[in-house]
Scaffold this motif. Sequence first.
Motif, PDB file in Angstrom:
ATOM      1  N   MET A   1      -4.749  45.185  99.051  1.00 40.59           N
ATOM      2  CA  MET A   1      -5.337  44.157  98.587  1.00 40.59           C
ATOM      3  C   MET A   1      -4.790  43.973  96.969  1.00 40.59           C
ATOM      4  O   MET A   1      -4.584  44.733  96.152  1.00 40.59           O
ATOM      5  N   THR A   6      -8.080  39.284  94.981  1.00 47.02           N
ATOM      6  CA  THR A   6      -9.395  40.128  94.466  1.00 47.02           C
ATOM      7  C   THR A   6     -10.236  39.128  93.644  1.00 47.02           C
ATOM      8  O   THR A   6      -9.861  38.851  92.690  1.00 47.02           O
ATOM      9  N   ASP A  51     -15.267  40.632  95.908  1.00 45.12           N
ATOM     10  CA  ASP A  51     -14.817  42.057  96.236  1.00 45.12           C
ATOM     11  C   ASP A  51     -15.760  43.034  95.411  1.00 45.12           C
ATOM     12  O   ASP A  51     -16.063  44.249  95.823  1.00 45.12           O
ATOM     13  N   VAL A  80     -19.288  44.546  99.661  1.00 43.32           N
ATOM     14  CA  VAL A  80     -19.045  44.454  98.162  1.00 43.32           C
ATOM     15  C   VAL A  80     -19.537  45.563  97.289  1.00 43.32           C
ATOM     16  O   VAL A  80     -20.443  46.301  97.422  1.00 43.32           O
ATOM     17  N   LEU A 123     -11.994  49.315  92.725  1.00 46.10           N
ATOM     18  CA  LEU A 123     -11.332  48.536  93.757  1.00 46.10           C
ATOM     19  C   LEU A 123     -10.699  49.475  94.866  1.00 46.10           C
ATOM     20  O   LEU A 123     -10.366  49.167  95.913  1.00 46.10           O
ATOM     21  N   LEU A 126     -12.886  50.440  97.190  1.00 48.38           N
ATOM     22  CA  LEU A 126     -13.183  49.693  98.199  1.00 48.38           C
ATOM     23  C   LEU A 126     -11.964  49.722  99.433  1.00 48.38           C
ATOM     24  O   LEU A 126     -12.139  49.590 100.619  1.00 48.38           O
ATOM     25  N   GLU A 130     -12.227  50.426 103.115  1.00 48.07           N
ATOM     26  CA  GLU A 130     -11.683  49.304 104.350  1.00 48.07           C
ATOM     27  C   GLU A 130     -10.870  50.219 105.239  1.00 48.07           C
ATOM     28  O   GLU A 130     -10.798  49.969 106.527  1.00 48.07           O
ATOM     29  N   LYS A 173     -14.720  41.052 107.348  1.00 47.57           N
ATOM     30  CA  LYS A 173     -15.421  40.320 106.175  1.00 47.57           C
ATOM     31  C   LYS A 173     -16.539  39.117 106.761  1.00 47.57           C
ATOM     32  O   LYS A 173     -16.044  38.168 106.481  1.00 47.57           O
ATOM     33  N   LYS A 176     -16.946  35.500 105.166  1.00 49.42           N
ATOM     34  CA  LYS A 176     -15.820  35.323 104.179  1.00 49.42           C
ATOM     35  C   LYS A 176     -15.102  34.233 104.812  1.00 49.42           C
ATOM     36  O   LYS A 176     -14.542  34.129 106.000  1.00 49.42           O
TER      37      LYS A 176
END
Length: 227
Positions: A1, A6, A51, A80, A123, A126, A130, A173, A176
Amino acid sequence: MKKKHTKILLVDDEPDILEIVGYNLSQEGYQIFTAANGKEAIAKAKKEIPDLIIMDVMMPEMDGMEACENIRKIPELSNVIITFLTARSEDYSQVAGFDAGADDYITKPIKPKLLVSKVKALLRRLNEKEQNSETLNVGGIEINREEYKIVKDNIEIALPRKEFELFYLLASKPGKVFKRDEILDKVWGNEVVVGGRTIDVHIRKLREKIGEELFKTIKGVGYKFEV
């Protein structure tokens, strides 16, 4: 990412906090959105699909705890990351924050550099989440990333690697809307893409192979078609 893709939503009823925190994070290359209370935060989160959400606890109209609980009930916001940033440091307040669905709890005051470091750590969490999510189930379809396999009604659908990666990205997502350059970056990376309509061609092929009605189910996930 990549940072430019982001999105971070800041929620606080104090304009100075929004300005200071927003400035420091935007300097790191993040896209920053703001809200002044819980109700506004929910509306903005639905629109932007951030995010990360950094939220105060004590706010007018709807406090952070209630907003967090409501956000956790929204399917398209299920991935999120939410952290509270508040002056309330009591143990019971932190416990309540985690019970409401928060991933972290940061107390004020905090130095900008430390906050940025905490944001980067969140992050990374995250990204790991993923990457570790190998199987998705969307609209009656099972998408197995590890085996590059899609199963619909117990029938396996064969897709070339790039079509699969594009489909997985859109389905990962819900709600999104992905921009063209973000899709190119996440699916094709640094590879040379021939032609400006590469994504459109892959989308058309996915519709043909997966079915228009099912594709509409995940289209809201995502791709905003450009003429």
